[in-house]
Enzyme design. Structure first.
Site, PDB file in Angstrom:
ATOM      1  N   ARG A 174      -1.710  12.901  -4.213  1.00  0.00           N
ATOM      2  CA  ARG A 174      -1.650  11.991  -3.058  1.00  0.00           C
ATOM      3  C   ARG A 174      -1.441  12.779  -1.772  1.00  0.00           C
ATOM      4  O   ARG A 174      -0.664  12.391  -0.895  1.00  0.00           O
ATOM      5  CB  ARG A 174      -0.532  10.952  -3.232  1.00  0.00           C
ATOM      6  CG  ARG A 174      -0.647  10.124  -4.485  1.00  0.00           C
ATOM      7  CD  ARG A 174      -1.917   9.267  -4.502  1.00  0.00           C
ATOM      8  NE  ARG A 174      -2.030   8.580  -5.781  1.00  0.00           N
ATOM      9  CZ  ARG A 174      -2.709   9.065  -6.831  1.00  0.00           C
ATOM     10  NH1 ARG A 174      -3.341  10.224  -6.728  1.00  0.00           N
ATOM     11  NH2 ARG A 174      -2.773   8.402  -7.960  1.00  0.00           N
ATOM     12  N   SER A 196       0.459   0.774  -4.156  1.00  0.00           N
ATOM     13  CA  SER A 196       1.579   1.546  -4.704  1.00  0.00           C
ATOM     14  C   SER A 196       2.365   2.170  -3.564  1.00  0.00           C
ATOM     15  O   SER A 196       1.811   2.939  -2.777  1.00  0.00           O
ATOM     16  CB  SER A 196       1.064   2.629  -5.651  1.00  0.00           C
ATOM     17  OG  SER A 196       0.384   2.050  -6.745  1.00  0.00           O
ATOM     18  N   GLU A 210       4.320   6.589  -0.313  1.00  0.00           N
ATOM     19  CA  GLU A 210       2.926   6.944  -0.071  1.00  0.00           C
ATOM     20  C   GLU A 210       2.427   6.550   1.317  1.00  0.00           C
ATOM     21  O   GLU A 210       1.721   7.313   1.956  1.00  0.00           O
ATOM     22  CB  GLU A 210       2.024   6.304  -1.133  1.00  0.00           C
ATOM     23  CG  GLU A 210       2.135   6.924  -2.518  1.00  0.00           C
ATOM     24  CD  GLU A 210       1.019   6.464  -3.437  1.00  0.00           C
ATOM     25  OE1 GLU A 210      -0.021   6.001  -2.938  1.00  0.00           O
ATOM     26  OE2 GLU A 210       1.177   6.552  -4.660  1.00  0.00           O
TER      27      GLU A 210
END
Length: 354
Positions: free
Chosen positions: A164, A250, A350
């Site tokens: 990520r 998420s 994130e």
């Protein structure tokens, strides 16, 4: 080029947070970027690049000039015995691109179906799901330097992909050990992305949810379309539709730990969900950690933890009384504290906090 002032951003972020852009430019071509960067009133202003708004938390009005990326177009660039190279404009919807590739006979992105956001955001986040990350299918991208206005192209190595993560999420100063000045956070606007989809196609399986679908259907050798359909069903069952319940997907990264750390946690928590990675480290399921701390379904103000998946934070106030960015981050910090106190692991969020 039209510069709009005081533009509401609630429709442009999937959390549905109320905020506005003090100034906004719709970027529908490379020429629009060039014009904005040459404008005497705009060229020196700080810039904020906005795609689909699926990975941001707005904590107030956005004061930098917002460059809203709306560059469209999808095409097959080339085909060889090794695979296909397809290209998409940065403003294209990610899931619609995945659907288009399958409809045109270019499999390889099916495990990434139904991930919210735009094509241009996909390499920034190095999106991933069910055993496939963007870097596994990446060829190259085109971008524009927001300081000079010069276009440039990057390959996978130059994007410095991580979990990520990419060069677009770091400033030059934060990339320790990397080339001086190579961090591109806030310095570039991605215009087009190309993907390499290899031949022969191979199914990426091995996740419990996919295994369950195989057992239920009796299909032991699924094709790309079947996997795509399964992934869509799985995600729709677990994750809220941002059009119905505001969210940013998420919210936390799945943490990685050493085998020794994992063994220590297993002694205390035998049911912890974990996956052994190729480099010997172990990935832990952040959603499981959050759920184990009792956060599933809980709320702080209008920010809540989704009752079907603890990894997702949601807007419980809807459009009438929407969550604020402050409420979202207060809930996120409370979750981080709980997980750290119980497991000794600090979860990373994130989304980009603006």
């Amino acid at each position: 080029m039209l510069v709009e002032k005081n533009v509401p951003l609630q429709p442009s972020n999937t959390f549905g947070i109320v905020a506005k852009a003090l100034r906004l430019v719709h970027v529908r071509s490379e020429a629009d970027v060039a014009e904005a960067l040459q404008d005497a009133d705009l060229q020196s202003a700080p810039k904020f690049v906005l795609g689909g708004g699926s990975n941001i938390v707005l904590t107030g009005d956005v004061k930098p000039l917002v460059l809203k990326v709306e560059i469209m177009g999808k095409r097959l660039v080339s085909e060889s015995a090794r695979g296909w190279v397809v290209e998409a404009g940065a403003g294209e919807n990610w899931h619609e691109l995945v659907t288009w590739t399958l409809q045109n006979g270019y499999p390889g992105l099916e495990n990434l179906a139904l991930i919210p956001g735009t094509v241009g955001a996909s390499p920034v986040q190095n999106i991933g799901a069910y055993g496939v990350e963007l870097q596994d299918r990446f060829d190259s991208l085109d971008a524009v330097d927001l300081a000079t206005g010069q276009p440039f192209t990057l390959n996978a190595a130059q994007c410095a992909f991580g979990y990520r993560d990419s060069v677009f999420k770091h400033s030059a100063e934060s990339r320790s050990g990397g080339p001086q000045g190579f961090g591109l956070a806030g310095k570039a606007l991605i215009t087009r992305v190309r993907f390499f989809l290899p031949k022969p196609w191979k199914a990426v399986l091995g996740y419990a949810d996919i295994d369950k679908k195989m057992q239920q259907s009796g299909v032991t050798t699924p094709d790309a379309q079947q996997i795509y359909d399964w992934i869509c069903e799985i995600r729709r069952a677990k994750l809220p539709d941002p059009k119905v319940i505001g969210n940013a997907g998420s919210f936390f990264k799945n943490p990685t730990v050493s085998p020794e750390q994992c063994a220590d946690i297993i002694q205390r928590e035998p049911k912890i969900v974990h996956y052994l990675l190729a480099d010997g480290s172990v990935k832990l399921a952040a959603g499981w950690l959050i759920d184990a701390c009792g956060w599933k379904g809980k709320s702080i103000g209008n920010a809540g933890v989704y009752d079907k998946q603890a990894l997702v934070l949601v807007n419980r106030g809807g459009s009438a009384n929407p969550v604020t960015g402050g409420e979202v981050m207060t809930l996120a910090k409370a979750i981080q504290t709980s997980v750290y106190e119980r497991f000794g692991i600090l979860l990373e969020h994130e989304p980009v906090v603006v």
